[in-house]
Design an enzyme around this catalytic site. Structure first.
Site, PDB file in Angstrom:
ATOM      1  N   ASN A 183     -72.657  69.161  -7.009  1.00 41.25           N
ATOM      2  CA  ASN A 183     -72.940  69.289  -8.448  1.00 41.25           C
ATOM      3  C   ASN A 183     -73.795  70.514  -8.776  1.00 41.25           C
ATOM      4  OD1 ASN A 183     -75.351  68.443  -7.423  1.00 41.25           O
ATOM      5  ND2 ASN A 183     -75.568  66.642  -8.730  1.00 41.25           N
ATOM      6  N   HIS A 184     -74.002  71.388  -7.807  1.00 40.61           N
ATOM      7  CA  HIS A 184     -74.801  72.582  -8.087  1.00 40.61           C
ATOM      8  C   HIS A 184     -73.957  73.621  -8.831  1.00 40.61           C
ATOM      9  CE1 HIS A 184     -77.381  71.246  -4.462  1.00 40.61           C
ATOM     10  NE2 HIS A 184     -77.769  70.679  -5.581  1.00 40.61           N
TER      11      HIS A 184
ATOM     12  N   SER B 296     -75.390  70.865 -22.504  1.00 37.90           N
ATOM     13  CA  SER B 296     -76.655  70.615 -21.822  1.00 37.90           C
ATOM     14  C   SER B 296     -77.758  70.671 -22.876  1.00 37.90           C
ATOM     15  CB  SER B 296     -76.918  71.694 -20.767  1.00 37.90           C
ATOM     16  OG  SER B 296     -75.940  71.647 -19.763  1.00 37.90           O
TER      17      SER B 296
ATOM     18  N   MET C 226     -69.828  69.984 -16.855  1.00 33.70           N
ATOM     19  CA  MET C 226     -69.449  71.374 -17.088  1.00 33.70           C
ATOM     20  C   MET C 226     -68.522  71.571 -18.292  1.00 33.70           C
ATOM     21  SD  MET C 226     -67.151  71.892 -13.727  1.00 33.70           S
ATOM     22  CE  MET C 226     -65.731  70.876 -13.344  1.00 33.70           C
TER      23      MET C 226
ATOM     24  N   GLY D  38     -75.832  62.062 -15.058  1.00 34.82           N
ATOM     25  CA  GLY D  38     -75.623  60.929 -14.147  1.00 34.82           C
ATOM     26  C   GLY D  38     -74.148  60.594 -14.073  1.00 34.82           C
TER      27      GLY D  38
ATOM     28  N   HIS E 294     -83.027  63.689 -15.866  1.00 34.23           N
ATOM     29  CA  HIS E 294     -82.718  64.981 -15.251  1.00 34.23           C
ATOM     30  C   HIS E 294     -81.291  65.436 -15.448  1.00 34.23           C
ATOM     31  CE1 HIS E 294     -80.381  63.046 -12.148  1.00 34.23           C
ATOM     32  NE2 HIS E 294     -80.368  64.084 -11.354  1.00 34.23           N
TER      33      HIS E 294
ATOM     34  N   LYS F   6     -69.217  77.356  -9.432  1.00 37.13           N
ATOM     35  CA  LYS F   6     -69.579  76.187  -8.620  1.00 37.13           C
ATOM     36  C   LYS F   6     -69.143  76.405  -7.174  1.00 37.13           C
ATOM     37  CE  LYS F   6     -69.368  71.960 -10.084  1.00 37.13           C
ATOM     38  NZ  LYS F   6     -70.733  71.566 -10.416  1.00 37.13           N
TER      39      LYS F   6
ATOM     40  N   PRO G   5     -79.287  69.332 -17.767  1.00 41.37           N
ATOM     41  CA  PRO G   5     -77.883  69.762 -17.785  1.00 41.37           C
ATOM     42  C   PRO G   5     -76.922  68.581 -17.917  1.00 41.37           C
ATOM     43  CG  PRO G   5     -78.830  70.016 -15.579  1.00 41.37           C
ATOM     44  CD  PRO G   5     -79.914  69.474 -16.452  1.00 41.37           C
TER      45      PRO G   5
END
Lengths: 141, 487
Positions: B209-210, B391, B387, B413, B410, B486, B384
């Site tokens: 997920n980065h 965000s 995608m 989820g 954060h 990504k 965030p």
């Protein structure tokens, strides 16, 4: 390895799997082979030339399983290889040694790979009944 | 208010419209508290995350509540979205309360660009970012491989190491949580393996997920705060989400084994081995904290280097000087961390070890730990989403200080497993579908795009609105993604 020997379970954020084997040695082999298939997204093939050997020791079957998978993960991460053809050589109550072959993780293989950060302790179990061994493992991805 | 038993035999009491409580039972030392709307709670109850909130409440020295934010979902040991404070004097520290990706976090950067300037060149920009910022499994070599001595400096100095090596400016350090460096990093506490695993990964995003995302400010909710952060509608921002890469994963893995032994040695009873812990003041606890800080500092340096690589890509794409581009760090926050903080509990100030596992620090206005220029509005909280949608930028409040130890959510989820997301994406051209929604994406592999499809995640607006309605964080701005890279 049969499909039911390494089965992905539903888990919201990570990857949970159920692994089977008629013997504990077979379960370990299936676990290692299945984890590599998860990483590469397929049964990766390549010219596996290098033969490697791993020895792990731990205080129970579940910990042996986790240790073995963690050692393979470390090797994959630091040596950039795909591991295959796992064979348990010796197995005891608190240790196991395995041999396997490796080949380089090419750019093409890396492209569709999934990163497994670690083999967690959460829900980790190895059970034994008359049909053999069954384990559950959650990977952090 | 409603009270019920859920299918996992967890008793759940609704405290108010946005807050639920799991009363203290059995070995729980404190009650559990979960921020969620009634609608969200129906989804949360489907997995094991509520049981995990109750499990965390068993940890010795836990203060007040085992907390969970509205992006709560099933993790390992702690739930993702979990917050736990333990007494610094006689409490424990748990590597599972931080997670494998130590100091995974988010960095938000403002620019002088507008959507009109960026939209026509977005494909080129995404491609350039993809070229300069390594992504994907085992991504490496963003910068020349570091010597072991340099790597140790990264682990002790964090983002400052990066600045001293030409990646950014000293002024940026003040816009990073803890100034981009956790004090007390102990390189002696780090075994050989993390150094090996992290040797050539500095400046890389990794996978899963980065991401690195380019967004446009679509909506402003809080004019004063937006002005303070230099944001205006139609302006372009960049967001970086990543952590400590293999270095952190290995530190966590190594210390889970150490703390499992410590749990037994100190006679601590825990309901899940992934909650392995050690007294903060034990040798094992101190060693973990020293090693964990090394990984946290690696992550701060990682995001600092990536920001520099992204700046180069923007300058190249738009043929702008550094000054013209105005790549301005707004803030950088951790969301997987354990830190010592002082909080007021029942009218008394106490020192605690804050575990935030998939949760963000959200300090309110006036707090001396946030940049001077932000103290009038509160700490930026970066949240965030997926995608495809949006965000948010929020700010912490006084209420957060009173109720959640200055913590908030954060992210969105997940609500769909990766396996299910893969299955549902079959027959879809995700790149085309995102393009049609105005988002250009480039990723190392198609599998990541499928697993990270927008509908695999909760709507982050629902998560953010719960915290806004609860008064824990206030919405400042919403960003719509234009481009994403990504792993």
């Amino acid at each position: 390895m049969r499909m039911e020997d390494f089965e992905e379970l539903d888990h919201t954020a990570d990857i949970a799997v159920r692994i089977r084997g008629t013997t504990f040695a077979e379960l370990l082999q299936n676990a290692a082979q299945g984890m590599m298939a998860l990483i590469t997204g397929r049964m990766a093939t390549g010219s596996a030339t290098e033969i490697r050997r791993l020895e792990v020791s731990a205080s129970g079957r579940d910990e042996i399983l986790r240790e073995l998978l963690s050692e393979i993960l470390y090797l994959v991460a630091t040596q950039r290889v795909i591991a295959t053809e796992f064979m348990v050589e010796e197995i005891g109550e608190q240790c196991v040694s395995a041999v396997f072959r490796t080949f380089p993780m090419t750019e093409a293989l890396a492209h569709d790979a999934t990163e497994i950060k670690a083999v967690t302790w959460h829900g980790l179990r190895v059970d034994h009944d008359e049909s053999g061994y069954v384990a559950e493992v959650v990977f952090d991805t | 208010m409603m009270e019920k038993w859920n299918s996992g035999n967890i008793r759940l009491k609704q405290v108010n419209e946005t807050l639920w409580e799991i009363p203290k039972t059995g070995g729980m030392r404190v009650p559990g508290r979960i921020y969620a709307s009634r609608k969200m709670m129906d989804g949360i109850e489907q997995d094991q995350s509520l049981q995990q909130v109750a499990n965390v409440a068993h940890l010795p020295g836990i203060v007040k509540y085992s907390l969970a934010m509205p992006d709560i979902h099933w993790g390992y040991g702690f739930p993702i979205g979990g917050v736990c404070a333990t007494h610094r004097d006689d409490g424990v520290v748990s590597p599972g309360g931080v997670g494998y990706d130590i100091n995974c976090g988010v960095r938000l950067i403002g620019t002088s660009l507008t959507a009109e300037q960026v939209r026509p060149r977005i494909r080129a920009l995404v491609s350039n970012l993809f070229k300069h910022v390594p992504t994907g499994v085992g991504a490496s070599k963003a910068i020349p491989r570091l010597s072991q001595a340099e790597l140790r400096s990264v682990a002790t100095d964090g983002a400052r190491w990066a600045v001293e090596h030409g990646f950014g400016t000293t002024a940026q350090l003040d816009r990073i949580e803890e100034h981009g460096c956790l004090a007390g990093a102990d390189t002696q506490a780090v075994d050989e393996r993390p150094w090996q695993r992290g040797a050539d990964q500095l400046g890389t995003l990794g996978s899963g997920n980065h991401f690195l995302e380019i967004g446009v400010v679509e909506e402003i909710y809080h004019d004063t705060a937006a002005r303070t952060f230099g944001l205006h509608k139609g302006g372009i921002v960049a967001m970086i989400h990543c952590g400590s890469r293999g270095f952190g994963y290995q530190v966590c893995d190594d210390y889970l084994k150490v703390t499992l032994h410590a749990t037994e040695k100190y006679g601590i009873s825990i309901p899940d081995r992934q909650l392995a812990c050690a007294p903060i003041n034990s040798g094992e606890g101190r060693a973990y904290l020293g090693a964990m800080r090394c990984a946290a500092n690696y992550a701060f340096a990682n995001r600092q280097v990536i920001m520099h690589l992204a700046e180069q890509s923007f300058m190249e794409t738009f043929a702008l000087s550094q000054r013209e581009l105005g790549f301005n760090l707004i803030y950088d926050i951790c969301h997987n961390i354990a830190k010592f903080e002082t909080h007021e509990v029942d009218g008394k100030k106490i020192d605690v070890c804050m575990h935030r596992k998939g949760a963000t620090r959200a300090f309110g206005p006036g707090n001396e730990n946030i940049p001077v220029e932000y103290r009038g509005v509160g700490q930026p909280v970066l949240i965030p989403g997926d995608m495809g949608r949006y965000s948010f930028l929020c700010v912490g409040t006084d209420r957060a200080m009173k109720e959640t130890f200055g913590s908030s959510c954060h992210g969105a989820g997940r609500h769909m497993s990766r396996k299910k997301a893969m299955a549902e994406s079959k027959g879809h051209d995700m790149i085309r579908e995102l393009h049609d929604r105005g988002v250009e994406i480039q990723a190392t592999g198609m599998r990541t795009i499928a697993e990270e499809m927008p509908h695999a995640y909760k709507d982050v607006a629902d998560v953010v609105n719960v915290m806004h309605d609860a008064g824990i964080t206030l919405k400042v701005a919403k960003f719509k993604p234009l481009g994403v890279i990504k792993g």
